[in-house]
Design a protein around this motif. Structure first.
Motif, PDB file in Angstrom:
ATOM      1  N   ALA A 123      -0.025 -13.078 -29.132  1.00 46.05           N
ATOM      2  CA  ALA A 123      -0.533 -11.790 -28.656  1.00 46.05           C
ATOM      3  C   ALA A 123       0.596 -10.919 -28.129  1.00 46.05           C
ATOM      4  O   ALA A 123       0.627  -9.697 -28.383  1.00 46.05           O
ATOM      5  CB  ALA A 123      -1.585 -12.012 -27.579  1.00 46.05           C
TER       6      ALA A 123
ATOM      7  N   GLU B 252       2.715  -9.712 -31.107  1.00 44.92           N
ATOM      8  CA  GLU B 252       1.986  -8.682 -31.828  1.00 44.92           C
ATOM      9  C   GLU B 252       2.008  -7.362 -31.059  1.00 44.92           C
ATOM     10  O   GLU B 252       2.187  -6.295 -31.647  1.00 44.92           O
ATOM     11  CB  GLU B 252       0.534  -9.137 -32.032  1.00 44.92           C
ATOM     12  CG  GLU B 252      -0.292  -8.214 -32.920  1.00 44.92           C
ATOM     13  CD  GLU B 252       0.160  -8.238 -34.368  1.00 44.92           C
ATOM     14  OE1 GLU B 252       0.130  -7.156 -34.996  1.00 44.92           O
ATOM     15  OE2 GLU B 252       0.539  -9.317 -34.858  1.00 44.92           O
ATOM     16  N   ARG B 253       1.883  -7.456 -29.764  1.00 42.46           N
ATOM     17  CA  ARG B 253       1.805  -6.234 -28.962  1.00 42.46           C
ATOM     18  C   ARG B 253       3.086  -5.416 -29.026  1.00 42.46           C
ATOM     19  O   ARG B 253       3.041  -4.187 -29.091  1.00 42.46           O
ATOM     20  CB  ARG B 253       1.481  -6.571 -27.506  1.00 42.46           C
ATOM     21  CG  ARG B 253       1.318  -5.332 -26.661  1.00 42.46           C
ATOM     22  CD  ARG B 253       0.691  -5.570 -25.329  1.00 42.46           C
ATOM     23  NE  ARG B 253       0.177  -4.323 -24.807  1.00 42.46           N
ATOM     24  CZ  ARG B 253      -0.266  -4.150 -23.579  1.00 42.46           C
ATOM     25  NH1 ARG B 253      -0.276  -5.171 -22.738  1.00 42.46           N
ATOM     26  NH2 ARG B 253      -0.699  -2.970 -23.181  1.00 42.46           N
TER      27      ARG B 253
ATOM     28  N   LEU C 159       3.534   2.282 -26.734  1.00 40.79           N
ATOM     29  CA  LEU C 159       3.363   1.035 -26.003  1.00 40.79           C
ATOM     30  C   LEU C 159       3.636   1.237 -24.514  1.00 40.79           C
ATOM     31  O   LEU C 159       2.892   0.738 -23.655  1.00 40.79           O
ATOM     32  CB  LEU C 159       4.292  -0.039 -26.566  1.00 40.79           C
ATOM     33  CG  LEU C 159       4.357  -1.363 -25.791  1.00 40.79           C
ATOM     34  CD1 LEU C 159       2.981  -2.017 -25.715  1.00 40.79           C
ATOM     35  CD2 LEU C 159       5.367  -2.305 -26.447  1.00 40.79           C
TER      36      LEU C 159
ATOM     37  N   ASP D   9       0.705   2.796 -22.948  1.00 45.13           N
ATOM     38  CA  ASP D   9      -0.371   1.815 -22.766  1.00 45.13           C
ATOM     39  C   ASP D   9      -0.122   0.954 -21.531  1.00 45.13           C
ATOM     40  O   ASP D   9      -1.051   0.651 -20.765  1.00 45.13           O
ATOM     41  CB  ASP D   9      -0.480   0.912 -23.996  1.00 45.13           C
ATOM     42  CG  ASP D   9      -1.143   1.615 -25.178  1.00 45.13           C
ATOM     43  OD1 ASP D   9      -1.787   2.664 -24.959  1.00 45.13           O
ATOM     44  OD2 ASP D   9      -1.004   1.115 -26.315  1.00 45.13           O
TER      45      ASP D   9
END
Length: 287
Positions: A122, A125-126, A181, A184
């Motif tokens: 995860a 991927e992020r 990103l 986020d």
């Protein structure tokens, strides 16, 4: 309350003042830029904040506490994570193994259950490096290695990310994804302090910007204010008050040209880095 406060910090190397009474703050949930010409003292400020450099004078406060005298690993445990100008991934390990080391140490120090491979995937991927998961870290492109270091930082679940030239080696599309990103991450409540020479990125994602020149904070404000600030233009482009100001096109570019290199910063790019890239939490506990 600001998450990070740099209060009247001075750093002197012999008779040279590298940071000159710097004052600035970083708010939670925001991206803050720290910019300036080469040699302006940006990396030295990062070193003071993360504990690699003791200030000659002044204080650093984090999350309401004075941390000026705390060691690097104690600052890490409080929620700081940092990347460096030089790539510092463990080159002989794969990308996945690099992140696993960070996750295991972070969880182990807190007595928590170690993360599964799903958690590692995860994170990869992020940040956008899942395609390199099984590659050795010293064999992947520079841009991907930058993103790997970000993944290692995020493994420590920090409150504050300190990123030193994080977009170096990224192409335009990668830089756009990187900026998204960061946005986020701040929406999740994290704070980001970023030293960066890509002015498109800085002006596009930063909520506030502080400008250093010869160790002094010469301007602070929103991107629109910094873009047109006369002192900032002079620091970057080197024109005097008597000179004709550059055109609007030039002034909005703010491309550093090396002005302000008043000293050889022993902690800056090109020097031997003593501490690996993830000061939080990977390597300091064993030092």
């Amino acid at each position: 309350m600001a998450l990070l406060e740099v209060d009247d910090v001075v750093v002197q190397f012999g008779g040279v003042t590298a940071v000159d009474h710097a004052v600035f703050a970083v708010e939670p949930g925001q991206i803050t830029g720290l910019i300036g010409p080469n040699g302006a003292g940006k990396t030295t400020c990062f070193n003071v904040i993360t504990g690699l450099q003791k200030p000659t004078k002044g204080h650093v406060r984090f999350d309401g506490k004075d941390i000026t005298s705390l060691s690097v690993h104690r600052r890490s445990r409080r929620g700081m994570a940092r990347t460096f100008q030089r790539l510092e991934a463990f080159g002989s390990l794969t990308v996945r193994e690099n992140v696993k080391v960070a996750l295991d140490i972070h969880r182990g120090l807190r007595g928590l259950v170690r993360r599964s491979s799903t958690d590692i995937d995860a994170l990869l991927e992020r940040v956008g490096v899942a395609a390199y998961a099984e590659e050795r870290a010293d064999s992947i492109p520079t841009g991907a290695a930058r993103l790997l270091e970000l993944a290692r930082c995020l493994a420590g679940e920090p409150k504050l990310l300190l990123l030193d030239e994080p977009s170096s080696g990224l192409d335009e599309s990668e830089t756009d994804a990187f900026g998204a990103l960061l946005k986020d991450l701040t929406r999740e409540g994290k704070a980001v302090l970023m030293v960066e020479h890509d002015m498109d990125l800085v002006m596009g994602v930063c909520d506030d910007i502080h400008v250093l020149d010869f160790g002094k904070v010469i301007a602070s404000g929103k991107p629109a204010e910094i873009r047109t600030n006369a002192a900032v233009q002079k620091a970057y482009l080197g024109y005097s008050d008597e000179d004709e100001r550059p055109s609007e096109q030039t002034r909005t570019d703010l491309a550093p040209v090396g002005a302000g290199a008043a000293y050889a910063d022993p902690y800056d790019e090109g020097a031997t880095t003593v501490i690996p890239a993830v000061t939080a939490p990977i390597d300091q506990e064993n030092r």
